[in-house]
Enzyme design. Structure first.
Site: not given
Length: 253
Positions: A148, A162
């Site tokens: 990501s 995350y």
């Protein structure tokens, strides 16, 4: 030569395995690799109907796909699924670690159980899958992790765990590129920014905020992410390894 869906057949004869392939970005990756001629096995956790619909859609276009139920956080189930496909076809050419979860919360509220689940799915499962796949890969093998852009930039609260999990993939990928390079196997990260899926719609509550952080103020499409994966899986990317390739509309620029 091209497939019925007009993709070049640059993966013809290849055996690919995609974790978390029944929906969203994962499903787009499965469709793209199958469209380029690969036989694609993919895992799903709960979306059995969507997984079978994807298999049927690919087969209707002349492609080959297989769906296997396996929770990415279950090391035994994931290892068994990869071993089953590698044994059935005699090898594995492409591994795409797409399965991931996005749990958010401020440090005061984020539970240790959620932290452990984040690491189990986003980091540990990637290591487990690679460890299971590599013995079945020959020279020319491709490993692609879906990371990501938040590994580089997390400009909003609640995303610490995350972002950490996706940053961990950078170190894992760079380190493994040294181990796998002498074997002719490449490993890279694809780092999407905001991408239009059911979980993150382009017109959702947070879309305007996200677009305000980007050079290209729009969500990406799952097919755009799949296109970068297909490039890394191809012979054209034979000299790319240990890399993180952002596809984020300038989110981290």
């Amino acid at each position: 030569m091209k497939h019925a869906n007009n993709f070049p057949l640059r993966q013809a004869g290849k055996i690919a395995f995609v974790t978390g392939g029944s929906r969203g970005i994962g499903a787009a990756i499965v469709r793209r690799l199958a469209g380029e001629g690969a036989t694609v096995a993919f895992t799903y956790q709960r979306s059995a109907d969507e997984a079978q619909a994807l298999v049927q859609a690919i087969e209707a276009c002349g492609g080959k796909a297989l769906a296997l139920q396996a929770d990415a956080a279950d090391a035994s189930a994931l290892t068994d699924a990869i071993s089953k496909i590698a044994t059935q076809f005699g090898r594995l050419d492409i591994l795409v670690n797409n399965a991931g979860i996005f749990l958010v919360g401020a440090i005061d509220d984020f539970s240790l159980a959620d932290f452990d689940r984040t690491v189990a799915v986003n980091v540990r499962a990637v290591f487990v899958a690679i460890k299971a796949a590599v013995p079945h890969m020959a020279e020319g093998g491709r490993i692609i992790n879906i990371s990501s852009t938040n590994a580089h930039r997390a400009p909003f609260g609640g995303a610490a765990a995350y972002a950490m999990s996706k940053s961990a993939l950078s170190g894992l990928t760079q380190g493994l590129s040294r181990d796998l390079g002498p074997r002719g196997i490449t490993i890279n990260n694809v780092e999407p920014g905001p991408t239009a899926t059911d979980m993150n719609p382009a017109n959702g509550d947070f879309a305007a905020m996200l677009h305000g952080l980007m050079a290209l103020p729009r969500h990406g499409s799952a097919d755009e992410i799949a296109g970068m994966v297909a490039y890394l899986a191809s012979s054209e990317a034979a000299f790319v390894t240990g890399a993180g390739l952002k596809i984020d509309g300038g989110f981290a620029a």
